[in-house]
Design an enzyme around this catalytic site. Structure first.
Site, PDB file in Angstrom:
ATOM      1  N   GLY A 113       0.798  -1.221   0.000  1.00  0.00           N
ATOM      2  CA  GLY A 113       0.000   0.000   0.000  1.00  0.00           C
ATOM      3  C   GLY A 113       0.824   1.260   0.000  1.00  0.00           C
ATOM      4  N   GLY A 115       2.836   1.983  -2.648  1.00  0.00           N
ATOM      5  CA  GLY A 115       3.206   2.237  -4.044  1.00  0.00           C
ATOM      6  C   GLY A 115       4.479   1.533  -4.460  1.00  0.00           C
ATOM      7  N   SER A 116       4.755   0.366  -3.889  1.00  0.00           N
ATOM      8  CA  SER A 116       6.054  -0.277  -4.085  1.00  0.00           C
ATOM      9  C   SER A 116       6.312  -0.698  -5.524  1.00  0.00           C
ATOM     10  CB  SER A 116       6.206  -1.474  -3.137  1.00  0.00           C
ATOM     11  OG  SER A 116       5.123  -2.365  -3.253  1.00  0.00           O
ATOM     12  N   SER A 117       5.305  -1.186  -6.233  1.00  0.00           N
ATOM     13  CA  SER A 117       5.523  -1.613  -7.624  1.00  0.00           C
ATOM     14  C   SER A 117       5.903  -0.437  -8.512  1.00  0.00           C
ATOM     15  CB  SER A 117       4.265  -2.304  -8.169  1.00  0.00           C
ATOM     16  OG  SER A 117       3.992  -3.489  -7.460  1.00  0.00           O
ATOM     17  N   GLU A 149       4.089   0.588 -16.791  1.00  0.00           N
ATOM     18  CA  GLU A 149       3.338  -0.253 -15.858  1.00  0.00           C
ATOM     19  C   GLU A 149       1.889  -0.456 -16.282  1.00  0.00           C
ATOM     20  OE1 GLU A 149       2.714  -0.649 -11.014  1.00  0.00           O
ATOM     21  OE2 GLU A 149       3.496   1.212 -11.875  1.00  0.00           O
ATOM     22  N   ASP A 161       1.492   7.106  -7.736  1.00  0.00           N
ATOM     23  CA  ASP A 161       2.694   6.462  -7.208  1.00  0.00           C
ATOM     24  C   ASP A 161       3.944   6.811  -8.000  1.00  0.00           C
ATOM     25  OD1 ASP A 161       0.836   5.337  -5.549  1.00  0.00           O
ATOM     26  OD2 ASP A 161       0.942   3.332  -6.443  1.00  0.00           O
TER      27      ASP A 161
END
Length: 344
Positions: A113, A115-117, A149, A161
């Protein structure tokens, strides 16, 4: 020869999340308030001479290797790495393959949660930009990361993100049709940031979840014209503006009130955003003195942001530490993605 290293900060979603997801932002415009923290995603690029491409995600214990001449298909194994490589080779290296090893790791798990990707895509892309000396500004990097993405790989989600990771700091972002984004960095006085930091507790539920299904349900609600869902996102967008004003004035109590009401609106977007485990944590935190709490990101797990009177902070941390997750110390991070060279 040199190694290229990069890092990009993860972010807390404070208000407006969901209004940056199409088709809502195309129809109504979106607004988000977020802030980056000192948890990051990292990338190292090592040029190779053997004609191979090697991708390694050390925190996920995943590896991929192939000949450099290939265009890599997306099959669930290190797709973020493949997506950035495919786009960089095609758009910035005249289609000529690059032989290199790309190694990554993150301070937070996927599905947290934070925004790691998207942050990982920004970190990898920033490293390539340094390697190839690409003249890309912040908007260029963020928009390119969004396209890789969302369009190339086909992962569903919004745009906040990528821009948060690239720009860094506390930002009020506006989202328009055709993926146009305006980033408004907020010049917040240091005492206000210090007070906000002292008033904020970050709790990891221990549950990583895929945001894809939750976001897909949100998108279907928009498309079906669900009045309940659309009205909820309207409220989230208004909350982002109100929270920005409260923060600039240093009214942290009001900031917390908006965070709490925003969480109630967010729960209307999809069935999986909350669950009994999250509700139990929220109830315990409020009983321990927290003013409000809100799940960061799409929901369903990951990190919860709590706002509390600093005097009650230790009590809240003690109560949360007795639950299944864990409290994660953090500070706000003013800087965005960066890359540097390391002689070897």
């Amino acid at each position: 020869m040199e190694l290229i290293r990069s890092k990009a900060p993860l972010r807390l979603g404070l208000a407006g999340g969901g209004s940056d997801v199409a088709p809502y932002c195309d129809l109504y415009g979106g607004a988000v308030l977020n802030a980056t923290i000192n948890l990051s995603s990292y990338c190292t690029i090592e040029p190779l001479q053997d004609g191979s491409v090697q991708f390694e995600a050390h925190d996920r214990d995943e590896r991929f290797q192939a000949d450099a001449g290939e265009v890599f298909a997306y099959d669930g194994l290190l797709d973020l790495h493949k997506g950035v490589y495919n786009r960089v080779v095609r758009e910035f290296n005249h289609g000529e393959p690059l032989s290199l090893r790309v190694s990554t790791w993150s301070d937070a798990p996927a599905g947290s949660g934070l925004g790691s990707s998207s942050t990982m895509v920004v970190a990898i892309l920033t490293a390539y930009a340094e390697l190839l000396r690409l003249p890309l500004g912040e908007y260029d990097v963020a928009h390119l990361a969004f396209e890789i993405e969302r369009q190339d790989i086909g992962l569903r989600g919004g745009a906040q993100d990528q821009y948060a990771a690239t720009f860094g700091g506390v930002n009020y972002m506006e989202f328009h049709e055709q993926t146009r984004v305006t980033v408004n960095p907020l010049r917040i006085k240091q005492w206000i940031l210090s007070e906000l930091e002292a008033s904020t507790v970050l709790y990891y539920t221990g549950v990583s979840r895929s945001s894809d299904k939750i976001i897909a349900q949100q998108i279907e609600s928009y498309k079906s014209g669900s009045g309940k869902s659309v009205e909820a996102v309207h409220q989230l967008k208004l909350d982002a503006l109100a929270m920005k004003e409260a923060l600039l004035r240093g009214n942290i109590r009001r900031f917390g009130e908006i965070l709490g009401s925003s969480w109630q609106a967010k729960r209307q977007l999809a069935d999986q955003i909350s669950n009994p485990e999250i509700e139990a944590v929220m109830e315990a935190a409020l009983a321990a003195g927290a003013w409000a709490g809100k799940v960061s990101g799409a929901g369903g797990g990951g990190f919860i942001v709590f706002v509390v009177d600093p005097v009650e902070r230790v009590k809240l941390i003690r109560v949360l530490s007795e639950m299944e997750g864990r409290v994660v110390p953090f500070q706000f991070e003013p800087h965005g993605a960066a890359a540097w060279n390391v002689p070897i």
